[in-house]
Design a protein around this motif. Sequence first.
Motif, PDB file in Angstrom:
ATOM      1  N   ILE A 107      -4.191 -21.208  21.126  1.00 11.60           N
ATOM      2  CA  ILE A 107      -4.147 -21.362  19.670  1.00 11.60           C
ATOM      3  C   ILE A 107      -2.890 -22.095  19.179  1.00 11.60           C
ATOM      4  O   ILE A 107      -2.684 -22.220  17.975  1.00 11.60           O
ATOM      5  CB  ILE A 107      -4.297 -19.998  18.956  1.00 11.60           C
ATOM      6  CG1 ILE A 107      -3.312 -18.972  19.517  1.00 11.60           C
ATOM      7  CG2 ILE A 107      -5.730 -19.495  19.080  1.00 11.60           C
ATOM      8  CD1 ILE A 107      -3.328 -17.620  18.793  1.00 11.60           C
ATOM      9  N   THR A 108      -2.080 -22.594  20.115  1.00 14.03           N
ATOM     10  CA  THR A 108      -0.914 -23.380  19.681  1.00 14.03           C
ATOM     11  C   THR A 108      -0.817 -24.720  20.399  1.00 14.03           C
ATOM     12  O   THR A 108       0.037 -25.535  20.066  1.00 14.03           O
ATOM     13  CB  THR A 108       0.411 -22.626  19.925  1.00 14.03           C
ATOM     14  OG1 THR A 108       0.468 -22.261  21.309  1.00 14.03           O
ATOM     15  CG2 THR A 108       0.505 -21.374  19.060  1.00 14.03           C
ATOM     16  N   LYS A 109      -1.677 -24.935  21.405  1.00 17.21           N
ATOM     17  CA  LYS A 109      -1.525 -26.168  22.175  1.00 17.21           C
ATOM     18  C   LYS A 109      -2.018 -27.384  21.403  1.00 17.21           C
ATOM     19  O   LYS A 109      -3.059 -27.331  20.761  1.00 17.21           O
ATOM     20  CB  LYS A 109      -2.250 -26.043  23.509  1.00 17.21           C
ATOM     21  CG  LYS A 109      -1.348 -25.399  24.553  1.00 17.21           C
ATOM     22  CD  LYS A 109      -1.930 -25.239  25.922  1.00 17.21           C
ATOM     23  CE  LYS A 109      -2.967 -26.232  26.287  1.00 17.21           C
ATOM     24  NZ  LYS A 109      -3.406 -26.108  27.679  1.00 17.21           N
ATOM     25  N   GLU A 110      -1.273 -28.480  21.507  1.00 19.17           N
ATOM     26  CA  GLU A 110      -1.625 -29.696  20.772  1.00 19.17           C
ATOM     27  C   GLU A 110      -2.442 -30.675  21.604  1.00 19.17           C
ATOM     28  O   GLU A 110      -3.513 -31.102  21.204  1.00 19.17           O
ATOM     29  CB  GLU A 110      -0.337 -30.399  20.289  1.00 19.17           C
ATOM     30  CG  GLU A 110       0.433 -29.587  19.257  1.00 19.17           C
ATOM     31  CD  GLU A 110       1.682 -30.319  18.765  1.00 19.17           C
ATOM     32  OE1 GLU A 110       2.228 -31.144  19.530  1.00 19.17           O
ATOM     33  OE2 GLU A 110       2.098 -30.060  17.626  1.00 19.17           O
ATOM     34  N   ALA A 111      -1.935 -31.031  22.777  1.00 24.12           N
ATOM     35  CA  ALA A 111      -2.565 -32.106  23.553  1.00 24.12           C
ATOM     36  C   ALA A 111      -3.875 -31.677  24.190  1.00 24.12           C
ATOM     37  O   ALA A 111      -4.825 -32.439  24.251  1.00 24.12           O
ATOM     38  CB  ALA A 111      -1.608 -32.606  24.630  1.00 24.12           C
ATOM     39  N   PHE A 112      -3.921 -30.445  24.673  1.00 24.75           N
ATOM     40  CA  PHE A 112      -5.083 -30.007  25.444  1.00 24.75           C
ATOM     41  C   PHE A 112      -5.496 -28.595  25.033  1.00 24.75           C
ATOM     42  O   PHE A 112      -5.267 -27.642  25.757  1.00 24.75           O
ATOM     43  CB  PHE A 112      -4.751 -30.066  26.943  1.00 24.75           C
ATOM     44  CG  PHE A 112      -5.933 -29.909  27.853  1.00 24.75           C
ATOM     45  CD1 PHE A 112      -6.739 -30.996  28.163  1.00 24.75           C
ATOM     46  CD2 PHE A 112      -6.252 -28.673  28.403  1.00 24.75           C
ATOM     47  CE1 PHE A 112      -7.841 -30.851  29.005  1.00 24.75           C
ATOM     48  CE2 PHE A 112      -7.351 -28.524  29.248  1.00 24.75           C
ATOM     49  CZ  PHE A 112      -8.143 -29.623  29.548  1.00 24.75           C
ATOM     50  N   PRO A 113      -6.077 -28.459  23.833  1.00 27.38           N
ATOM     51  CA  PRO A 113      -6.506 -27.126  23.424  1.00 27.38           C
ATOM     52  C   PRO A 113      -7.743 -26.707  24.216  1.00 27.38           C
ATOM     53  O   PRO A 113      -8.589 -27.557  24.511  1.00 27.38           O
ATOM     54  CB  PRO A 113      -6.861 -27.308  21.941  1.00 27.38           C
ATOM     55  CG  PRO A 113      -7.161 -28.763  21.788  1.00 27.38           C
ATOM     56  CD  PRO A 113      -6.399 -29.492  22.844  1.00 27.38           C
ATOM     57  N   VAL A 114      -7.815 -25.440  24.601  1.00 30.20           N
ATOM     58  CA  VAL A 114      -9.043 -24.958  25.240  1.00 30.20           C
ATOM     59  C   VAL A 114      -9.643 -23.859  24.376  1.00 30.20           C
ATOM     60  O   VAL A 114      -8.928 -22.962  23.915  1.00 30.20           O
ATOM     61  CB  VAL A 114      -8.833 -24.445  26.686  1.00 30.20           C
ATOM     62  CG1 VAL A 114      -8.586 -25.614  27.636  1.00 30.20           C
ATOM     63  CG2 VAL A 114      -7.708 -23.438  26.791  1.00 30.20           C
ATOM     64  N   ILE A 115     -10.933 -23.958  24.120  1.00 29.30           N
ATOM     65  CA  ILE A 115     -11.631 -22.980  23.297  1.00 29.30           C
ATOM     66  C   ILE A 115     -12.605 -22.207  24.165  1.00 29.30           C
ATOM     67  O   ILE A 115     -13.517 -22.785  24.751  1.00 29.30           O
ATOM     68  CB  ILE A 115     -12.349 -23.686  22.121  1.00 29.30           C
ATOM     69  CG1 ILE A 115     -11.283 -24.343  21.213  1.00 29.30           C
ATOM     70  CG2 ILE A 115     -13.196 -22.699  21.330  1.00 29.30           C
ATOM     71  CD1 ILE A 115     -11.818 -25.400  20.299  1.00 29.30           C
ATOM     72  N   ARG A 116     -12.350 -20.922  24.291  1.00 30.45           N
ATOM     73  CA  ARG A 116     -13.177 -20.006  25.103  1.00 30.45           C
ATOM     74  C   ARG A 116     -13.369 -20.550  26.528  1.00 30.45           C
ATOM     75  O   ARG A 116     -14.495 -20.681  27.015  1.00 30.45           O
ATOM     76  CB  ARG A 116     -14.515 -19.716  24.433  1.00 30.45           C
ATOM     77  CG  ARG A 116     -14.379 -19.039  23.073  1.00 30.45           C
ATOM     78  CD  ARG A 116     -15.676 -18.414  22.613  1.00 30.45           C
ATOM     79  NE  ARG A 116     -15.823 -17.023  23.044  1.00 30.45           N
ATOM     80  CZ  ARG A 116     -17.001 -16.384  23.098  1.00 30.45           C
ATOM     81  NH1 ARG A 116     -18.115 -17.011  22.789  1.00 30.45           N
ATOM     82  NH2 ARG A 116     -17.062 -15.123  23.481  1.00 30.45           N
ATOM     83  N   TYR A 117     -12.253 -20.820  27.181  1.00 30.28           N
ATOM     84  CA  TYR A 117     -12.309 -21.326  28.558  1.00 30.28           C
ATOM     85  C   TYR A 117     -12.560 -20.186  29.538  1.00 30.28           C
ATOM     86  O   TYR A 117     -11.810 -19.200  29.576  1.00 30.28           O
ATOM     87  CB  TYR A 117     -11.020 -22.058  28.935  1.00 30.28           C
ATOM     88  CG  TYR A 117     -11.070 -22.600  30.350  1.00 30.28           C
ATOM     89  CD1 TYR A 117     -11.952 -23.640  30.677  1.00 30.28           C
ATOM     90  CD2 TYR A 117     -10.282 -22.052  31.359  1.00 30.28           C
ATOM     91  CE1 TYR A 117     -12.031 -24.127  31.968  1.00 30.28           C
ATOM     92  CE2 TYR A 117     -10.363 -22.543  32.662  1.00 30.28           C
ATOM     93  CZ  TYR A 117     -11.245 -23.577  32.960  1.00 30.28           C
ATOM     94  OH  TYR A 117     -11.332 -24.042  34.241  1.00 30.28           O
ATOM     95  N   ARG A 118     -13.617 -20.319  30.316  1.00 28.94           N
ATOM     96  CA  ARG A 118     -13.950 -19.284  31.307  1.00 28.94           C
ATOM     97  C   ARG A 118     -13.103 -19.503  32.554  1.00 28.94           C
ATOM     98  O   ARG A 118     -13.238 -20.500  33.241  1.00 28.94           O
ATOM     99  CB  ARG A 118     -15.434 -19.351  31.654  1.00 28.94           C
ATOM    100  CG  ARG A 118     -16.321 -18.947  30.483  1.00 28.94           C
ATOM    101  CD  ARG A 118     -17.789 -18.930  30.844  1.00 28.94           C
ATOM    102  NE  ARG A 118     -18.069 -17.990  31.920  1.00 28.94           N
ATOM    103  CZ  ARG A 118     -19.295 -17.545  32.214  1.00 28.94           C
ATOM    104  NH1 ARG A 118     -20.328 -17.935  31.491  1.00 28.94           N
ATOM    105  NH2 ARG A 118     -19.483 -16.707  33.216  1.00 28.94           N
ATOM    106  N   THR A 119     -12.227 -18.515  32.828  1.00 33.04           N
ATOM    107  CA  THR A 119     -11.286 -18.684  33.941  1.00 33.04           C
ATOM    108  C   THR A 119     -11.907 -18.407  35.301  1.00 33.04           C
ATOM    109  O   THR A 119     -11.346 -18.785  36.318  1.00 33.04           O
ATOM    110  CB  THR A 119     -10.098 -17.709  33.805  1.00 33.04           C
ATOM    111  OG1 THR A 119     -10.594 -16.367  33.914  1.00 33.04           O
ATOM    112  CG2 THR A 119      -9.369 -17.900  32.487  1.00 33.04           C
ATOM    113  N   ARG A 120     -13.037 -17.676  35.312  1.00 29.97           N
ATOM    114  CA  ARG A 120     -13.666 -17.213  36.556  1.00 29.97           C
ATOM    115  C   ARG A 120     -12.883 -16.083  37.217  1.00 29.97           C
ATOM    116  O   ARG A 120     -13.270 -15.588  38.270  1.00 29.97           O
ATOM    117  CB  ARG A 120     -13.857 -18.361  37.565  1.00 29.97           C
ATOM    118  CG  ARG A 120     -14.733 -19.475  37.053  1.00 29.97           C
ATOM    119  CD  ARG A 120     -16.162 -19.055  37.102  1.00 29.97           C
ATOM    120  NE  ARG A 120     -17.071 -20.007  36.465  1.00 29.97           N
ATOM    121  CZ  ARG A 120     -18.297 -19.673  36.109  1.00 29.97           C
ATOM    122  NH1 ARG A 120     -18.699 -18.440  36.279  1.00 29.97           N
ATOM    123  NH2 ARG A 120     -19.102 -20.552  35.561  1.00 29.97           N
TER     124      ARG A 120
END
Lengths: 143, 433
Positions: free
Chosen positions: B288-301
């Motif tokens: 929720i703070t990353k600028e260049a590479f935001p990930v939304i609901r990333y499944r980590t496994r």
Amino acid sequence: MKVEQISIFMENKAGRLAEVTAILKESAVNIRALSLADTADFGVLRMIVDDTVLADRVLKDAGFTVGKTEVVAVEVTDSPGGLHDILEILREKNINVEYMYAFVQQSGDKAVMIFRFDDVDGAVTHLSARGIPVVGGKRLYTL
Amino acid sequence: MIYDMEFETLPREALEAIQLKRLQATLQRSYATVPFYRERFREFGVTPSDIRSLDDMEKLPFLVKQDLRDNYPFGLFAVPKENVVRIHASSGTTGKPTVVGYTARDIETWANLMARALSAGGARRGDIIHNAYGYGLFTGGLGVHYGAERLGATVIPVSGGNTKRQITIMKDFGPSILTATPSYTLHLAEVAREMGVDFKELNFRHGIFGAEPWSEAMRRQIEGDLGLSAVDIYGLSEVMGPGVAVECHEAKAGLHIFEDHFIPEIIDPETGKRLPPGEVGELVFTSITKEAFPVIRYRTRDITRLIEEPCVCGRTLIRMERISGRTDDMLIIRGVNVFPSQIESVLMTISEVEPHYQLEVDREDSLDILTVKVEISQKLFTDEVRGLQNLERMIAKNIKEYLGISAKVRLVEPKSIARSEGKAVRVIDRRRI
């Protein structure tokens, strides 16, 4: 004047060699010569048999990896320097011996050595030209 | 010591208010700048303005490793390329790595979070940090490095390998904090023993160990052998790198997640449904703070559970248990992610037919040893031992080149690899973590 040799990939495990010999026995294939090259993990069994086609088929059916290679059977005088004279010819012609092993049966009063060369045809040509007897397949299988 | 007292001890309501505001901003920006997110949201019939509460996150689509691969290399970046000041990459499933980017502000954020993590592990200003995580595309080395500098500690950027020299440096420089993978740490201890150096007599007080799964038993062994206090640190390059979560040295009972930057969820890997608090499932992160590479609901496994109970250290941040497993077949070998399919693609380049293979993982002298067994085929076979050994060497060389890990390659007989229901068993992991 080349001879067909069959080779088999084998892991270094107890009883593996006996499985090969059992299959050949069952199919009445006779082993005429054999050598085993090994590393820590695996080995390569090389054989001259009296029926290459049959041996190849029954071993493949049993799940073995079988390769066929052309080798050369050379008559070697059974006296000091016999082998050296042959190797000297090959050295002059810059032909490399990949591996070699002895055939069980003698050809008359001469020993028979099986050679694998990097240049099989060249080797046969040069040895024949220098009067070194090379034994053909048919005669060798039935020596 | 708590590095960022204000944010690490926020009351839940205040934290959630911040999370929501930052989440909404991230969604708006990603939707506006990343075509992939815009299309994916449309497919799901959701827009950023539909997310009015943290619970509404369930309406959002997941992001999976395959999406990262489909958008290789820079397709998911949310800022113009000239604003990206750093690139990192981790191994992917097809030989293509997963590429991530950082703006100057992302690097700033990361340094702050790593400073928090090192501090939670017991490091403080004035400590000398021996950083044996690998420097390079891997996020470990540089991640720790910037955090150490931010904390005001002295960092030794020793990276991995050259173990004997590392022991000499430890003796001569007197570092008080060790950062490395746990398996390399045990290897360091062994080499020290061989050199007649007693780790307990060195200056170490604390260690911050991660980048691979390890266990309580291994913690006891490390603490006993090295005479230091050891904590677990967690991160993944897709989400940021090291410093997503860390254990506090006071409790050593679960890893505090820096929730003011990453929102964790636990889902059922089969259905994708959110699980109730405390249940074990797959960990999902939204940055929720990353600028260049935001990930939304990333499944980590990664498989874990969340712990809501308050912690003795005073941090109000939720904790996650140590990772107990994976929902896919990924292996972590000496800190490097390895998928069986990557080995497969290396083998495919050697013969047109896919050979049967099996990966065996063992731990010898506390180092992971990967053995790749390859079934010989008519096509690969040669009757010359040298040729077969060259084949083994060539496979090992290609694995090293593509995946960056050393493997022993063993040729085996056809049909010798066990098959269950006709399918070969691809992985035998004998490491007891």
